[in-house]
Write a protein that holds these residues in place. Structure first.
Motif, mmCIF file in Angstrom:
data_model
loop_
_atom_site.group_PDB
_atom_site.id
_atom_site.type_symbol
_atom_site.label_atom_id
_atom_site.label_comp_id
_atom_site.label_asym_id
_atom_site.label_seq_id
_atom_site.Cartn_x
_atom_site.Cartn_y
_atom_site.Cartn_z
ATOM 1 N N ARG A 11 0.689 -1.288 0.094
ATOM 2 C CA ARG A 11 -0.002 0.080 -0.061
ATOM 3 C C ARG A 11 0.936 1.253 -0.060
ATOM 4 O O ARG A 11 1.654 1.513 0.893
ATOM 5 C CB ARG A 11 -1.113 -0.039 1.230
ATOM 6 N N ASN A 45 -0.348 4.819 -0.649
ATOM 7 C CA ASN A 45 -1.339 5.755 0.028
ATOM 8 C C ASN A 45 -2.649 5.141 0.037
ATOM 9 O O ASN A 45 -2.822 4.118 -0.310
ATOM 10 C CB ASN A 45 -1.117 7.138 -0.656
ATOM 11 N N LYS A 46 -3.616 5.835 0.405
ATOM 12 C CA LYS A 46 -4.928 5.453 0.545
ATOM 13 C C LYS A 46 -5.499 4.831 -0.675
ATOM 14 O O LYS A 46 -6.194 3.847 -0.849
ATOM 15 C CB LYS A 46 -5.841 6.283 1.412
ATOM 16 N N ASP A 47 -4.924 5.388 -1.994
ATOM 17 C CA ASP A 47 -5.605 4.987 -3.022
ATOM 18 C C ASP A 47 -4.810 3.875 -3.954
ATOM 19 O O ASP A 47 -5.153 3.343 -4.803
ATOM 20 C CB ASP A 47 -5.808 6.224 -4.302
ATOM 21 N N VAL A 48 -3.542 3.928 -3.796
ATOM 22 C CA VAL A 48 -2.674 3.210 -4.523
ATOM 23 C C VAL A 48 -2.078 1.904 -3.837
ATOM 24 O O VAL A 48 -1.349 2.140 -2.830
ATOM 25 C CB VAL A 48 -1.441 3.861 -5.131
ATOM 26 N N GLU A 75 -4.526 -4.149 -9.914
ATOM 27 C CA GLU A 75 -4.255 -3.073 -10.655
ATOM 28 C C GLU A 75 -2.710 -2.773 -11.052
ATOM 29 O O GLU A 75 -1.894 -2.982 -10.322
ATOM 30 C CB GLU A 75 -4.820 -1.894 -9.798
ATOM 31 N N LYS A 99 -0.787 12.575 -14.680
ATOM 32 C CA LYS A 99 -1.926 12.204 -13.941
ATOM 33 C C LYS A 99 -3.129 12.010 -15.069
ATOM 34 O O LYS A 99 -3.695 11.096 -14.996
ATOM 35 C CB LYS A 99 -2.433 13.108 -13.055
ATOM 36 N N LYS A 134 -0.314 6.845 -11.536
ATOM 37 C CA LYS A 134 -0.821 7.123 -9.970
ATOM 38 C C LYS A 134 0.246 7.637 -9.256
ATOM 39 O O LYS A 134 -0.092 7.812 -8.003
ATOM 40 C CB LYS A 134 -1.308 5.772 -9.565
ATOM 41 N N GLY A 147 -2.655 15.138 -6.005
ATOM 42 C CA GLY A 147 -3.314 14.090 -5.343
ATOM 43 C C GLY A 147 -2.307 12.560 -5.904
ATOM 44 O O GLY A 147 -2.510 11.513 -5.233
#
Lengths: 338, 338, 338, 338
Positions: A85, A87-90, A96, A120, A125, A160
């Motif tokens: 992990r 960050n919270k998205d990646v 993915e 981006k 990401k 982001g």
């Protein structure tokens, strides 16, 4: 360990070897062959005193290890794939397929923000960018330093995107960890073990580039330094090895993708920019890496490669990168990724 | 710089290249050949923005540097040979041929003192011994640390030998400098530029081992980091490169002796122990290095190689070392040294 | 052979391996270790069906040979040194140190005779000269062919020097054998086994250059093709290997001198001209090779190197060669040769 | 050619260089730089006497070629892609992606026919199989010889597959040409120029494997020997190079796919079996090669790899091959092939 004795040695010389094996905590197991006698030494090669020193004995022909020397990074230690992990998205190493992109060096706010927005938009990401640069010559541009880190933080805030940047000094570990989501260890520092330990201790994901002439076993063992220092967030990154070939800057060894997958549970990232050293080969390298099951790509992108302050020859333009992301799609799908 | 243009490019594309060359501070010089046009860019390649980024331009086939990238270490900068003073008795790079010897790792007072006395008796002038060891695996013996340094200091005090030991962390530079006469930079850290700078700043002589896959130009440039940080006391040390051959641990590249002599004014030391990785080859390697004009040898010696805590296979015994020093004499004489 | 099984395999999978080992004529010997089971397979690895195919079995981790694969060229087969008689006056591998010298290519009678007389006067015993040249490009000079051989024969007649020249085609073996005293197999043909067999069958001494990326074991096995075809007159010739280094054309691996002496009874010759690819390094390379115990040197000499039809950069002039022979004397003496 | 002069040479020494350049048919073009003088020599480097010999002159620092040395194989000579017709049904280098498959060695009628039928059913178009095998040791299986060729001919007759087999001796060229549709030149013979010429003269398509340590330029020049001998039917085949890595037998250099496409008009084939030396990596290698634009694959397939007479470790079973062909489909489609 397997110890091969020389032909026609005396009983006494053989006994001396067996005695030493026992002394070092192994149980010897003698096999008499047609020409040579071979001794198997049973015991855990990772915890006992090494028997390789027996090579120095005149009655010994060779000593061969049997056990793998790495442990925590090995597939035997952890059957599944480790997903890291960022960050919270990646997450890297999951379903993915993650692309990291950005300039070789952070040069200015304009250059970095233009690149960040463009990569981006194209689907990346993670934003890459060097603030401290290890350069072959002391007279070359050494990076913007902390100013570069601040620009990366700004780009992260505004877009982001997660951020990856290189650590080149133990003394910077804490500072770098504040500004970045992934700490990169460069090829020239791949066996700088003090740096590896300092990076591990930050707890951040560590991307470990393969050294220029690092055997796969040595790379896995360098990774072991991260996990053995209580940081499970390790990414291996293939970026080309040094061979006799001079057409490309390095020889990208894509066979490491299936090999790392086989030997380890950690994700494998491919850096085709360093690997080829030529922007015109990057696209094709990306296709190959994707098809072969890489978890992620790390691509150098610059708004104006010809005027880059470092490694201009290998950076692709913003337009080329957008094209690359479009062209990769069918290969990502064929590889069963999203 | 020489810029080779692709065949049949437009006048406009050619003009763009010439404009960029001027913009970066060089004067372009066009030569029209049979198939290709070639542009010579006149200017100091070390102080100007590099033109290598032009490689990224579609109309450019290749870019070739002309100037040498190193300066302070080069023979052009200093015609004579630099002789490096190690302590009041020992100079490396002068008329006298200097042998450095000792164990791979400092293991105990007994081991170190026995070795120190023996190598002194045999004629060595410098005692080597590792206190901090960079090891491929985190599970291998990492050295005695400062305790090892203290034992080296004791051996120096009692024998009068100078001392050389390895620096593996920037944070240790001052501590190491207190205990040693020469700071060794190991092969895995040969392009750890932060470490090079830290070593340079101590002012102590620095012995720079060649990296496992370091080109000679890169080695000279790494040396340039020492001199550019105001420390003129640099020794190059050849210790073998990584090749496809598996019979020896590394391939000792003795051709670097005449090459370093030709390109640089700094002394060249040869480490046959790391180079061969086998004690039985060390003697012959020493003869070759001496005959070819090396200024010094760095030899691993251990009272009981088979029980060494590291690299036992490549350390010679005290008796073998005494024999080696006797056998080297005619070769030292033939090479015109004392 | 040693067969390492994967951890935690079923009893049935283990039995299948043992059955296959027996089927192929070896006796299996099981050792149960902490993590892995290891099987020693006792039998002559050179005469049995190879067990390396077991690597393909899913329950097998690795297969390691124990025996050396070469036999007739090995020191075990013949304890003493083989001395190769070249003609009635010249023996290579005995007490006398023999120098072979001459042009890369035979270009003309004037060029060859001038060189032959000069190298003889300086002390060479064998004249080298290429009549058939294997060239990287089809557009480069391919040698004078049989006309070149006739010039060599003339030089031999007039000077009494022995002659060495290269064989590049099986179809020329008999013709070359008529004109030459030693047949040279070049680096690009070092594993052209049909050519090796053709050369062996002439009965003439064969000088086998090491291939560009030939491991020492492969080189010894290529030599085995000569002895296995009933020709005991084999000379190994080190001429540099291909590495990442670009300063020199090849990396001369002088460690092969003690290694060939250790593993084989056949003489070892060193070619410093090909090895370095630069005339200015040849002298120093010769000193090293001599000191390290080479039996002979093969040096490229040309009356006017700058106008040579091939490899001008690496040929030394007649004057430099005479100087080289004078300067080598103390090293020949130090090495215990005449 | 670019000739870089040493700093501070005399006017007379400079004039001598210019005179020699003119004498060899080039027009010199002098550029005076900050530290060095550089001379551009205008003329066709492929037809003139080479200036590289100037390297031997004391006043010259280096000589750099500008022109590419290959001509007929180059993309400049032929803008489109050359498609090679193998038989009436098979073309390599066109829209169709062609798979060649079969055993390393032809061992028996049963083995060959079982393989031929299976690979045909799975979609292969060409049957590979070695009848004459170049083996590292004289004691290893050398192939069935002409008997093997006859079995290949039978398999061709019965299945309609085209056939590829290796040529190892000039003397076999005509015989091999009778039995095969493509002549393979193996890696150890890649610079056996006499063999290349003999293969070219048969007029059959020639598949040229890259040598173990062949630079791309040398490979293209070896291909030039085929075209320069009036045979336009050349296929390049990447099969891995020799590096320091020991995990795989060779390092498959997939970057050669885009490079050969860029530099040459000839098709590029990839052999993942030799490249990896391990069956478990073959599938992934095939995916990468396909994605990167290879025109064809050459895969080793055996009904029972563990009992193969040669290279068992790298051959895939019939079932694995059928699976491979199924799994490749999405990658072939993504690469725009059929």
């Amino acid at each position: 360990m397997i110890i091969v004795l020389k032909p026609n040695i005396s009983k006494k010389d053989e006994q001396a070897v067996l005695k030493e094996i026992k002394k070092l905590g192994y149980e010897p197991h003698v096999m008499r062959g047609v020409e040579r006698t071979v001794v198997g030494a049973i015991g855990d090669e990772r915890t006992h005193h090494t028997l390789e020193t027996l090579t120095a004995w005149p009655q010994v022909e060779s000593v061969m290890p049997i056990q793998k020397r790495y442990k925590l990074v090995s597939r035997e230690a952890h059957k599944g794939n480790s997903a890291i992990r960022v960050n919270k998205d990646v997450i890297i190493g999951g379903k993915e397929f993650v692309v990291m992109a950005g300039p070789c060096s952070v040069e200015s706010e304009t250059q970095l923000m233009a690149t960040a927005n463009a990569v981006k938009a194209a689907g990346a990401k993670v934003l890459r960018g060097g603030a401290f640069k290890p350069r072959t010559s002391p007279y070359e541009f050494q990076g913007l330093g902390e100013k570069g880190l601040k620009l990366l933080a700004k780009a992260r805030r505004e877009t982001g995107l997660a951020v990856i940047t290189e650590l080149i000094s133990q003394d910077h570990a804490e500072m770098i960890a504040e500004y970045t989501d992934i700490i990169q260890i460069g090829t020239r520092n791949a066996q700088n073990f003090q740096l590896l330990i300092a990076a591990a201790k930050t707890g951040k994901p560590v991307l470990l580039k393969r050294g220029l002439s690092m055997k796969i076993e040595e790379w896995l063992l360098a990774g072991e330094y991260i996990l053995a220092n209580d940081n499970p967030n390790l990414l291996f990154c293939e970026r080309g090895i040094r061979t006799f070939e001079t057409y490309t800057r390095n020889t990208l060894d894509l066979s490491t993708i299936p090999i790392i997958k086989k030997e380890s549970h950690c994700p494998i990232v491919v850096d085709p920019s360093q690997g080829a050293g030529r922007a015109d080969l990057v696209m094709t390298m990306c296709k190959g890496a994707t098809a072969m099951g890489a978890d992620s790509l790390l691509v150098e992108v610059h708004p104006n490669p010809a005027e880059a302050w470092s490694d201009g020859a290998q950076q692709v333009s913003l337009e080329m990168f957008a094209q690359l992301m479009r062209d990769l799609k069918p290969f990502i799908a064929a590889a069963g990724r999203e």
